[in-house]
Design an enzyme around this catalytic site. Structure first.
Site, PDB file in Angstrom:
ATOM      1  N   TYR A 141      44.542  55.743  36.111  1.00 53.70           N
ATOM      2  CA  TYR A 141      44.555  56.158  37.349  1.00 53.70           C
ATOM      3  C   TYR A 141      44.997  57.736  37.199  1.00 53.70           C
ATOM      4  CZ  TYR A 141      43.207  52.002  40.063  1.00 53.70           C
ATOM      5  OH  TYR A 141      42.531  50.816  40.307  1.00 53.70           O
ATOM      6  N   LYS A 192      44.216  42.880  28.668  1.00 55.84           N
ATOM      7  CA  LYS A 192      43.152  42.884  28.136  1.00 55.84           C
ATOM      8  C   LYS A 192      43.218  43.091  26.803  1.00 55.84           C
ATOM      9  CE  LYS A 192      38.773  41.975  28.705  1.00 55.84           C
ATOM     10  NZ  LYS A 192      38.177  40.673  29.046  1.00 55.84           N
ATOM     11  N   ASP A 224      40.682  39.005  33.281  1.00 58.79           N
ATOM     12  CA  ASP A 224      39.725  38.207  33.749  1.00 58.79           C
ATOM     13  C   ASP A 224      40.133  36.698  34.218  1.00 58.79           C
ATOM     14  OD1 ASP A 224      39.741  38.110  31.093  1.00 58.79           O
ATOM     15  OD2 ASP A 224      37.655  37.778  30.638  1.00 58.79           O
ATOM     16  N   ASP A 248      46.436  46.808  40.944  1.00 56.63           N
ATOM     17  CA  ASP A 248      45.678  47.056  42.262  1.00 56.63           C
ATOM     18  C   ASP A 248      44.596  46.084  42.489  1.00 56.63           C
ATOM     19  OD1 ASP A 248      44.620  48.572  44.174  1.00 56.63           O
ATOM     20  OD2 ASP A 248      43.403  50.107  43.112  1.00 56.63           O
ATOM     21  N   ASP A 252      45.221  42.650  45.835  1.00 58.50           N
ATOM     22  CA  ASP A 252      44.402  42.581  46.691  1.00 58.50           C
ATOM     23  C   ASP A 252      43.909  41.279  46.764  1.00 58.50           C
ATOM     24  OD1 ASP A 252      44.693  45.047  47.771  1.00 58.50           O
ATOM     25  OD2 ASP A 252      42.974  45.557  47.980  1.00 58.50           O
TER      26      ASP A 252
END
Ligand code: NAD
Length: 359
Positions: A141, A192, A224, A248, A252
């Protein structure tokens, strides 16, 4: 000397939910003799309207001087057409960056009274209590270079940079290990590393830090798989630690396990434990002005602030117990009401928590 709390109500439902949270904070301030002094500031859309910038100098100065910050939510359609660098979200990102609030704590805790409100089967989520620790000021980000460029053949290409320095991984790692020590003693680091070099380094450093915390059981999971496990068997987790983008998304998803985003508080901490506390949800323009928003996430953010930045666990617990009592009484705002349940307003929910503090 009084400890200073900066209150930033923000936009749309921000001021509605903050009004209730401030009443609760003032009540525990009196009751537990906390010596807190509250001041208000502007951030986001309200700051753009008043000052022409989403993060006014006065707000930044007050934030630097404060012991903790309580935020409602910023943004909304009113400011959708302003220039990108002046958007309300820039105020929030700027504040996080300026104060180096690198550690984002997002608990996903399901009050047993609300198990029916979850989109998962009640037995999978009843008693759920996990904490996602997300790195907040680095990663893709913020990585440079970034942009959209035109290639020689005229085709456009968007690009971002995923980068983490060792020191950034270490400080979020230490925070997560310490939090795991205070909780169930289990930490799952999400990466990952089968594809991304950045997270090969992330995993290496988490392993290294693990040696300093022999009382914490460290495990690793690809992102994943973590997404899948969160909806398959979420109670297997205690604390999860991950980078900015994965955190992030996962936080959620974890939020929805609990039934409503209107129930979830969050904290963003610096290296000394100073922090900003806010609900996980946004400014909910679709319901603003109707007096129906759920104030509990903001009220529970006050509890987190008391626990993590002000070292007042008894006051924090009093608030959490008051919230639980109110849910026991059957009070529900519209977002957590199930079919047939009568929903109460924002102000009624706030008043009920205040009354339950006395019970
Ligand atoms: P949102 O979280 O504001 O709303 C999503 C849905 O959840 C809506 O249907 C809303 O009505 C509902 N909801 C949210 N909070 C609720 C509450 N307390 N009680 C009951 N229902 C609630 O997300 P969005 O619609 O994607 O974003 C709206 C605005 O908020 C955007 O401008 C976005 O940029 C901003 N935003 C701000 C923050 C922040 O300030 N930290 C976080 C996320 C989004």
């Amino acid at each position: 000397m009084a400890r200073r709390i900066l209150v930033l109500p923000g936009d749309y439902i921000g001021p509605e939910i903050m009004a209730e949270a401030v009443k609760v904070l003032e009540a525990v301030n009196d009751r537990f003799d906390l010596g807190l002094s509250l001041e208000q500031g502007l951030l986001g859309g309200d700051a753009i309207d008043a000052e022409g910038t989403p993060l006014p100098e006065a707000t930044l100065a007050a934030a630097r001087a404060a012991d903790a910050i309580l935020l409602g939510a910023v943004g909304g359609p009113k400011w959708d057409s302003v220039e990108r660098h002046l958007r309300p979200e820039r105020g929030l990102l700027g504040l996080r960056k300026e104060l180096e609030l690198f550690g984002n704590l997002r608990p996903a805790l399901l009050y047993p009274q609300l198990a029916e409100a979850s989109s998962l089967k009640a037995e999978l989520v009843a008693g759920l209590d996990i904490l996602i620790v997300r790195e907040l000021t680095g990663g893709i980000y913020f990585g440079e270079p970034r942009g959209i460029r035109t290639l020689e053949n005229g085709e456009r290409e968007g690009f971002n940079t995923y980068v983490y320095r060792e020191s950034e991984i270490r400080r979020i790692g230490h925070l997560a290990f310490r939090l795991a020590q205070q909780r169930g003693g289990r930490l799952c680091s999400v990466d990952k590393s089968n594809v991304l070099e950045v997270t090969v380094l992330w995993r290496e450093i988490m392993e290294e830090l693990g040696k300093e915390y022999p009382d914490v059981e460290l495990s690793h999971m690809y992102v994943d798989n973590a997404a899948m496990q969160l909806v398959r068997a979420p109670k297997q987790f205690d604390v999860l630690v991950t980078g900015n983008m994965f955190g992030d998304i996962l936080s959620d998803a974890a939020a929805m396990l609990t039934g409503s985003i209107g129930m979830l508080p969050s904290a963003s901490l610096d290296k000394d434990g100073r922090g900003m506390y806010e609900p996980c949800h946004g400014s909910a323009p679709d319901i603003a002005g109707q007096g129906i928003a759920n104030p509990l996430a903001t009220i529970l953010s006050v509890a987190m602030m008391l626990r993590y930045s002000l070292a007042e666990p008894a006051a924090a617990e009093a608030i959490e117990q008051a919230v639980s009592r109110v849910l026991d009484q059957g009070l529900r705002t519209a977002d957590i009401a199930t079919a047939g349940q009568l929903a109460v307003s924002t102000a009624e929910m706030g008043a009920a928590v205040l009354a339950a503090l006395d019970a």
